[in-house]
Scaffold this motif. Structure first.
Motif, PDB file in Angstrom:
ATOM      1  N   LEU A  25     -28.781   1.886   5.031  1.00 53.68           N
ATOM      2  CA  LEU A  25     -28.472   1.977   4.133  1.00 53.68           C
ATOM      3  C   LEU A  25     -26.560   2.643   4.566  1.00 53.68           C
ATOM      4  N   THR A  26     -25.841   2.020   3.379  1.00 49.48           N
ATOM      5  CA  THR A  26     -24.475   2.530   3.544  1.00 49.48           C
ATOM      6  C   THR A  26     -24.041   3.038   2.166  1.00 49.48           C
ATOM      7  N   GLY A  27     -23.536   4.017   1.885  1.00 45.12           N
ATOM      8  CA  GLY A  27     -22.629   4.648   0.453  1.00 45.12           C
ATOM      9  C   GLY A  27     -21.781   5.613   1.236  1.00 45.12           C
ATOM     10  N   THR A  48     -14.460  13.008  -0.235  1.00 48.20           N
ATOM     11  CA  THR A  48     -13.684  12.250   0.726  1.00 48.20           C
ATOM     12  C   THR A  48     -13.946  10.946  -0.761  1.00 48.20           C
ATOM     13  N   TRP A  49     -13.026   9.643   0.021  1.00 47.27           N
ATOM     14  CA  TRP A  49     -12.417   8.592  -1.148  1.00 47.27           C
ATOM     15  C   TRP A  49     -12.351   7.250  -0.502  1.00 47.27           C
ATOM     16  N   HIS A  50     -13.447   6.750  -0.254  1.00 49.43           N
ATOM     17  CA  HIS A  50     -13.728   4.892   0.269  1.00 49.43           C
ATOM     18  C   HIS A  50     -12.637   4.989   2.132  1.00 49.43           C
ATOM     19  N   GLU A 104       3.286   9.203  -9.707  1.00 47.77           N
ATOM     20  CA  GLU A 104       4.313   8.697  -9.406  1.00 47.77           C
ATOM     21  C   GLU A 104       4.969   7.301  -9.857  1.00 47.77           C
ATOM     22  N   LYS A 105       3.651   6.950 -11.178  1.00 45.64           N
ATOM     23  CA  LYS A 105       4.438   6.080 -11.841  1.00 45.64           C
ATOM     24  C   LYS A 105       3.644   6.152 -13.160  1.00 45.64           C
ATOM     25  N   ASP A 106       4.096   5.149 -14.310  1.00 45.81           N
ATOM     26  CA  ASP A 106       3.140   5.082 -15.584  1.00 45.81           C
ATOM     27  C   ASP A 106       2.541   4.551 -15.503  1.00 45.81           C
ATOM     28  N   GLN A 109     -10.931   6.286   2.627  1.00 46.36           N
ATOM     29  CA  GLN A 109     -10.665   7.939   3.354  1.00 46.36           C
ATOM     30  C   GLN A 109      -8.468   7.685   3.530  1.00 46.36           C
ATOM     31  N   THR A 110      -8.223   6.442   3.428  1.00 46.21           N
ATOM     32  CA  THR A 110      -6.450   6.625   3.453  1.00 46.21           C
ATOM     33  C   THR A 110      -6.071   7.607   3.000  1.00 46.21           C
ATOM     34  N   ARG A 111      -6.364   8.266   1.839  1.00 48.60           N
ATOM     35  CA  ARG A 111      -5.681   9.273  -0.028  1.00 48.60           C
ATOM     36  C   ARG A 111      -6.667  10.491   1.399  1.00 48.60           C
ATOM     37  N   ASP A 130       1.089  -0.486  -0.201  1.00 48.92           N
ATOM     38  CA  ASP A 130       0.278   0.094  -0.243  1.00 48.92           C
ATOM     39  C   ASP A 130       0.923   0.913  -0.314  1.00 48.92           C
ATOM     40  N   MET A 131      -0.053   2.036  -0.613  1.00 48.49           N
ATOM     41  CA  MET A 131       1.302   3.615  -0.700  1.00 48.49           C
ATOM     42  C   MET A 131       1.512   4.353   1.604  1.00 48.49           C
ATOM     43  N   TYR A 132       0.538   3.760   1.674  1.00 47.95           N
ATOM     44  CA  TYR A 132       0.677   4.565   3.702  1.00 47.95           C
ATOM     45  C   TYR A 132       0.530   3.302   4.511  1.00 47.95           C
ATOM     46  N   SER A 133       1.821   3.326   5.538  1.00 48.42           N
ATOM     47  CA  SER A 133       1.567   2.236   5.711  1.00 48.42           C
ATOM     48  C   SER A 133       1.101   1.928   7.277  1.00 48.42           C
ATOM     49  N   THR A 134      -0.061   2.503   6.909  1.00 49.00           N
ATOM     50  CA  THR A 134      -1.124   3.162   8.726  1.00 49.00           C
ATOM     51  C   THR A 134      -2.152   2.412   8.414  1.00 49.00           C
ATOM     52  N   THR A 135      -2.591   2.578   6.976  1.00 50.45           N
ATOM     53  CA  THR A 135      -4.349   1.730   6.790  1.00 50.45           C
ATOM     54  C   THR A 135      -4.361   0.281   7.703  1.00 50.45           C
ATOM     55  N   GLU A 136      -5.816   0.120   8.158  1.00 47.74           N
ATOM     56  CA  GLU A 136      -6.059  -0.590   8.556  1.00 47.74           C
ATOM     57  C   GLU A 136      -5.929  -2.126   8.218  1.00 47.74           C
ATOM     58  N   ALA A 179     -23.623  -7.512  -0.465  1.00 47.46           N
ATOM     59  CA  ALA A 179     -24.886  -6.579  -0.057  1.00 47.46           C
ATOM     60  C   ALA A 179     -24.883  -6.038   1.413  1.00 47.46           C
ATOM     61  N   TYR A 180     -24.067  -4.704   0.971  1.00 46.70           N
ATOM     62  CA  TYR A 180     -23.742  -3.885   1.965  1.00 46.70           C
ATOM     63  C   TYR A 180     -24.657  -3.085   2.225  1.00 46.70           C
ATOM     64  N   LYS A 181     -25.959  -3.102   1.099  1.00 47.69           N
ATOM     65  CA  LYS A 181     -26.824  -1.693   1.746  1.00 47.69           C
ATOM     66  C   LYS A 181     -27.898  -2.200   2.006  1.00 47.69           C
TER      67      LYS A 181
HETATM   68  N1  LIG Z   1     -20.661  -0.345   3.699  1.00 48.79           N
HETATM   69  C1  LIG Z   1     -19.938  -0.164   3.009  1.00 48.79           C
HETATM   70  N2  LIG Z   1     -18.872  -1.391   1.876  1.00 48.79           N
HETATM   71  C2  LIG Z   1     -17.961  -0.481   1.067  1.00 48.79           C
HETATM   72  C3  LIG Z   1     -19.038   0.126   0.205  1.00 48.79           C
HETATM   73  C4  LIG Z   1     -20.595   0.697   0.721  1.00 48.79           C
HETATM   74  O1  LIG Z   1     -21.027   0.907  -0.010  1.00 48.79           O
HETATM   75  N3  LIG Z   1     -20.580   0.306   1.990  1.00 48.79           N
HETATM   76  N4  LIG Z   1     -18.390   0.166  -1.228  1.00 48.79           N
HETATM   77  C5  LIG Z   1     -17.724  -0.760  -1.546  1.00 48.79           C
HETATM   78  C6  LIG Z   1     -16.742  -0.682  -2.990  1.00 48.79           C
HETATM   79  S1  LIG Z   1     -17.892   0.126  -4.134  1.00 48.79           S
HETATM   80  C7  LIG Z   1     -15.613  -0.561  -2.723  1.00 48.79           C
HETATM   81  S2  LIG Z   1     -14.553   0.086  -4.857  1.00 48.79           S
HETATM   82  C8  LIG Z   1     -14.816  -0.910  -1.620  1.00 48.79           C
HETATM   83  C9  LIG Z   1     -13.365   0.183  -1.661  1.00 48.79           C
HETATM   84  O2  LIG Z   1     -13.023  -0.594  -0.754  1.00 48.79           O
HETATM   85  P1  LIG Z   1     -11.142  -0.851  -0.489  1.00 48.79           P
HETATM   86  O3  LIG Z   1     -10.341  -0.706  -1.970  1.00 48.79           O
HETATM   87  O4  LIG Z   1     -10.743  -0.797   0.361  1.00 48.79           O
HETATM   88  O5  LIG Z   1     -11.205   0.877  -0.152  1.00 48.79           O
HETATM   89  P2  LIG Z   1      -9.783   2.238  -0.606  1.00 48.79           P
HETATM   90  O6  LIG Z   1      -9.942   2.720  -0.205  1.00 48.79           O
HETATM   91  O7  LIG Z   1      -9.777   3.123  -1.537  1.00 48.79           O
HETATM   92  O8  LIG Z   1      -8.746   1.335   0.007  1.00 48.79           O
HETATM   93  C10 LIG Z   1      -7.559   1.767  -1.639  1.00 48.79           C
HETATM   94  C11 LIG Z   1      -6.490   0.575  -0.960  1.00 48.79           C
HETATM   95  O9  LIG Z   1      -5.324   1.304  -1.531  1.00 48.79           O
HETATM   96  C12 LIG Z   1      -4.232   2.523  -1.247  1.00 48.79           C
HETATM   97  N5  LIG Z   1      -3.672   2.970  -2.974  1.00 48.79           N
HETATM   98  C13 LIG Z   1      -3.898   3.815  -4.093  1.00 48.79           C
HETATM   99  N6  LIG Z   1      -3.518   3.707  -4.332  1.00 48.79           N
HETATM  100  C14 LIG Z   1      -2.580   2.383  -4.469  1.00 48.79           C
HETATM  101  C15 LIG Z   1      -0.991   2.392  -5.570  1.00 48.79           C
HETATM  102  O10 LIG Z   1      -1.225   2.992  -6.730  1.00 48.79           O
HETATM  103  N7  LIG Z   1      -0.621   1.076  -4.839  1.00 48.79           N
HETATM  104  C16 LIG Z   1      -0.755   0.948  -3.837  1.00 48.79           C
HETATM  105  N8  LIG Z   1      -0.093  -0.868  -3.763  1.00 48.79           N
HETATM  106  N9  LIG Z   1      -1.950   1.114  -3.235  1.00 48.79           N
HETATM  107  C17 LIG Z   1      -2.041   2.911  -3.689  1.00 48.79           C
HETATM  108  C18 LIG Z   1      -4.830   2.812  -0.738  1.00 48.79           C
HETATM  109  O11 LIG Z   1      -3.705   3.981  -0.054  1.00 48.79           O
HETATM  110  C19 LIG Z   1      -6.166   2.021   0.210  1.00 48.79           C
HETATM  111  O12 LIG Z   1      -5.413   1.911   1.123  1.00 48.79           O
HETATM  112  O13 LIG Z   1     -15.591  -0.604  -0.806  1.00 48.79           O
HETATM  113  C20 LIG Z   1     -16.415  -0.858  -0.381  1.00 48.79           C
HETATM  114  N10 LIG Z   1     -16.996  -1.082   0.398  1.00 48.79           N
END
Ligand SMILES: Nc1nc2c(c(=O)[nH]1)N[C@H]1C(S)=C(S)[C@@H](COP(=O)(O)OP(=O)(O)OC[C@H]3O[C@@H](n4cnc5c(=O)[nH]c(N)nc54)[C@H](O)[C@@H]3O)O[C@H]1N2
Ligand SMILES: Nc1nc2c(c(=O)[nH]1)N[C@H]1C(S)=C(S)[C@@H](COP(=O)(O)OP(=O)(O)OC[C@H]3O[C@@H](n4cnc5c(=O)[nH]c(N)nc54)[C@H](O)[C@@H]3O)O[C@H]1N2
Ligand code: SF4
Ligand SMILES: [Mo]
Length: 755
Positions: A645-647, A653-655, A509-511, A657-659, A487-493, A743-745
């Motif tokens: 419901l979740t979403g 905010t992205w997923h 940082e890459k192509d 939130q690591t980024r 992962d990019m970050y060493s601190t994700t869950e 079925a997250y929702k």
């Molecule tokens: N309750 C509930 N849960 C859900 C959802 C919901 O609607 N409700 N939605 C679902 C959906 S649709 C999705 S897509 C998932 C997403 O769930 P995840 O894929 O777990 O979410 P991200 O936070 O995007 O995690 C991506 C990870 O990759 C890392 N990363 C980013 N770019 C790079 C890279 O180039 N290289 C490497 N090695 N690491 C990188 C980031 O730091 C991050 O830790 O969540 C799902 N979970």
């Protein structure tokens, strides 16, 4: 710096006609209520980003050159101009001449560089000792440990005892290399990706209905449609630039939004239908019933291009508007009115996202939408289509090239001719290609529980936050003998749980290439150095292959562009044929290229599929696929009277939130505390005041959140953003039986005031 061209003024009718009985239609009030904070609406953010501190250049950074790249967050795939100083990115703007975004970007795009600078970035590999303490090691130690442990587990428990989880967030070339090294090199049989959480339902639905995973549209269809039906989709938040494309529509379109909640998107619709959670399937069967009963059908299209109309017509006979009113929560009059609005328009497009895909009956619901497009001949023409919008920047790349569910290039592991073709093309011994598809994500997790999977390599996904039913998931993950997280970050869950953590370079940082929702392949470029010793996933995979002693199999896989050239011939004869694309430069100059692209002299900027009515089944015909609806796996009940419901909750905010949590600007634009949306009446009954702290409980767990009291969510339902790690402590691990998508929702919860 400002944000470049703003989109033209809206051609969309702005009246909000919420027609369900009992709900108020107060557009202004709704606008303020549906926001989870007193922040700006997404459209304000997109149209005047500079007002919100987006896109600011540090004064010292005077660019001396520019280059282009596509954005690395969502699947819209916006083009960005990157401003360089001494070959390093110092800022960016939204590209005006890129056919996707036409000079616009959303907050995440504007802040794409900012999130790269963080003390939480991984700068060296980390190794966990027996006491659970992590310490920095060099790459040699990390890779020796990783490949040594994998080989050891495989020797003791068989090759298939180690699996990998890929992602829709790395470049196509990287995920193809990863899938190839894991399966053809290390002999793994099982690997899946986070696209299972997201796109599996659409993939399965398209394959069964059309014969190939082929979303048929171009974004231009958003502008060329007379009637747009959004089902379980909130593009104002989740695909803001696609919504901007809708506002450029000059045809005064009808915009129908089907969503239990009155979202920002629903508030901008001409008709909002607050369907009961998972009532969509019956709702669409009832629409089909009305169309068939009134003979509002495109008979020529149906006869020439589809199969199974008789059985479908007989099946939907019972789904009259009256029969489904209760289960859908939509009155018979409104169902008939909706059908009438759809049939009175010439070009109708249907768009769906996670409100459909993440359901116990998602595949059939997606197909019920497809069926309606087939009945009315709304496919293959401008402004039409049964259109699944993808989620992550490279969800589409993952669907075709991750070598997980499908063999590279949309092939089938079980098909001997396909295995031969891929082996020959890549010069890999055919017996290295598994003759069975991978276990699905949920089955890999179950495999850990059953002692079948002992080692796991997780790349660019954060399942210790995003997977369903976290209590159970973390317990299962803890049973692994060996876990690698890259992962990019060493601190994700998830990263903190790893035995070996590998620091990865990120977007910028890459192509490589990403494939967006409209099948457009776009180019991303290295415009920054990765921090410390972090490496591009591409290089990490190459090193793993070398350390595992299988580097010789991949001698031609020298760079992302070399891999792109290797993948091209694999697509020959496939619906996703890209042999007309010469090279990266061609992609760059063309502003991205949509698949299929067989002929380099084809200079169309946009293309949609099925103009000739030929689908990908052997007989060229699309199928009507349908099935009796099934009850909610966990309906609200006496002990847990609310449906959760979740979403997504904010464009900033992205997923997990690591980024996005790494940008101060984005943090300001989104609510930081966990919250739960609850209906005004329900709140009154529970004696809740706005912003009061509450505990939300399901059978599986409980979390603290702030009450966000609003009429934008119906009674009996609550909503929580997926961005908070507590949310998936509540969700229930149930899956669509065909797509195996979670079925997250919809699960049952209760809510009480915090003592
Ligand atoms: N309750 C509930 N849960 C859900 C959802 C919901 O609607 N409700 N939605 C679902 C959906 S649709 C999705 S897509 C998932 C997403 O769930 P995840 O894929 O777990 O979410 P991200 O936070 O995007 O995690 C991506 C990870 O990759 C890392 N990363 C980013 N770019 C790079 C890279 O180039 N290289 C490497 N090695 N690491 C990188 C980031 O730091 C991050 O830790 O969540 C799902 N979970
Ligand atoms: N800002 C931002 N943008 C994103 C992402 C992000 O994390 N942040 N993630 C990206 C990804 S990977 C994805 S997959 C997309 C997701 O994009 P969307 O699917 O648009 O987002 P969600 O909020 O998950 O779900 C959409 C809507 O489904 C509704 N819904 C829930 N249950 C039902 C139901 O039974 N029927 C109907 N009709 N609707 C229902 C919810 O109320 C919600 O408003 O967004 C992408 N874009
Ligand atoms: S809409 Fe999606 S692709 Fe476009 S800038 Fe925002 S996150 Fe990036
Ligand atoms: Mo997703």
């Amino acid at each position: 710096m400002n944000g470049g061209d703003r989109s033209q003024e809206s051609g969309v009718k702005s009246v909000t006609a919420t027609v369900t009985k009992g709900s108020s239609s107060l557009p202004d009030r709704a606008r303020s209520l549906l926001r989870a904070q007193d922040g700006p609406l997404t459209r304000e953010l997109v149209r005047a980003p500079d007002r919100f501190g987006l896109g600011q250049l540090p004064i010292s950074a005077v660019p001396d050159a520019t280059t282009t790249s596509v954005c690395g967050f969502c699947s819209t795939g916006c083009g960005l101009n990157i401003l360089l100083k001494d070959h390093e990115a110092v800022g960016l703007t939204a590209a005006k001449d890129y056919p996707v975004n036409l000079g616009m970007a959303c907050p995440k795009g504007w802040e794409a560089l900012a999130v790269l600078d963080s003390p939480e970035r991984g700068t060296t590999p980390l190794l966990k000792n027996e006491q659970g303490k992590r310490s920095a090691v060099d790459w040699d130690t990390a890779l020796r440990t990783m490949t040594g442990r994998i080989r050891d587990i495989q020797e003791r428990h068989g090759n298939e005892s180690v699996a990998f989880l890929s992602t829709g967030q790395i470049a196509t070339e990287e995920m193809a290399f990863l899938g190839a090294v894991a399966k053809f090199g290390l002999g793994m049989i099982h690997g899946d990706g986070n696209t299972r959480q997201c796109m599996a339902t659409a993939v399965t639905a398209y394959k069964e209905s059309f014969g190939f995973d082929a979303p048929p549209y171009a974004y231009a269809d958003l502008e060329e449609s007379d009637c747009l039906v959004f089902v379980g989709a909130n593009p104002c938040i989740a695909h803001p630039i696609l919504w901007e494309r809708v506002t450029r529509n000059r045809r005064s379109p009808e915009i129908i939004v089907i969503d239990p909640r009155r979202t920002e998107t629903a508030s901008a619709a001409t008709l909002h239908l607050p369907v009961r959670p998972k009532g969509d399937l019956e709702f669409f069967y009832a629409l089909a019933n009305v169309f068939i009963a009134n003979d509002w059908l495109d008979h020529d299209f149906i006869a020439a291009h589809t199969h199974g109309i008789e059985a479908f017509a007989a099946f939907v006979k019972d789904f009259t508007p009256d029969a489904v009113a209760e289960s859908t929560g939509i009155s018979p009059e409104v169902i008939r009115d909706t059908a009438n609005r759809i049939r009175s328009r010439e070009r109708v497009s249907f768009w769906w996202t996670m409100g459909v895909n993440q359901s116990h009956q998602g595949t059939r619901t997606a197909q019920a939408i497809i069926n309606l497009a087939l009945l009315t001949g709304n496919i293959g023409k401008p402004g039409t289509g049964a259109n699944s919008i993808t989620g992550q920047c490279n969800a589409m790349g993952s669907r075709l090239f991750s070598n997980t569910t499908n063999l590279l290039g949309g092939h089938d592991f079980k098909n001997a001719a396909h295995r031969e073709k891929v082996a020959r093309s890549l010069d890999i011994p055919v017996d290295r290609i598994p003759n069975q598809p991978s276990l699905a994500y949920s089955e890999i997790i179950e495999g850990i529980l059953r002692d079948r999977i002992k080692g796991l390599w997780i790349i660019a996904t954060n399942p210790a936050h995003s997977w369903i039913n976290q209590g159970q998931f973390k317990d299962i993950l803890g049973r692994l003998d060996f876990l690698v997280v890259q992962d990019m970050y060493s601190t994700t869950e998830t990263a903190v749980l790893a035995d070996v953590y590998l620091p990865a370079a990120g977007w910028g940082e890459k192509d490589g290439t990403f494939i967006n929702s409209e099948r457009r392949i776009g180019l991303l470029k290295k415009v920054r150095k990765a921090p410390g010793e972090a490496l591009a996933d591409f290089h990490i995979v190459r090193l793993v292959a070398e350390y595992a002693g299988v580097g010789d199999l991949f001698r031609g896989w020298t760079s992302p562009e070399a891999v792109f050239q290797l993948l091209k011939p694999l697509t020959a004869g496939q619906p996703c044929d890209i042999n007309g694309i010469r090279d990266y430069r061609h992609l760059d100059e063309a502003g991205g290229i949509q698949w299929p692209y067989r002929d380099a002299s084809d200079d169309a900027v946009e293309r949609r599929l099925f103009a000739d009515g030929r689908f990908h089944h052997a007989d060229g015909k699309a199928r009507f696929v349908f099935e009796a609806p099934r009850p909610l796996p966990e309906p609200a009940n006496q002990r847990y009277p609310l449906t959760l419901l979740t979403g997504r909750s904010s464009a900033a905010t992205w997923h997990t939130q690591t980024r996005t949590s790494k940008s101060a600007v984005l943090r300001k634009l989104a609510p930081q505390a966990a919250y739960v949306e609850i209906n005004t009446e329900d709140a009154r009954e529970l004696h809740l005041k706005p912003s009061q702290h509450v505990v939300v409980e399901s059978q599986r767990g409980s979390v603290r959140a702030k009450a966000f009291v609003t009429s934008a969510i119906p009674r009996g339902q609550v909503f929580m953003p997926m961005h908070d790690s507590g949310t998936n402590l509540l969700t229930d691990a149930v899956f669509d039986p065909y797509s195996r998508q979670p079925a997250y929702k919809a699960c049952a919860v209760r809510l009480r005031r915090e003592e």
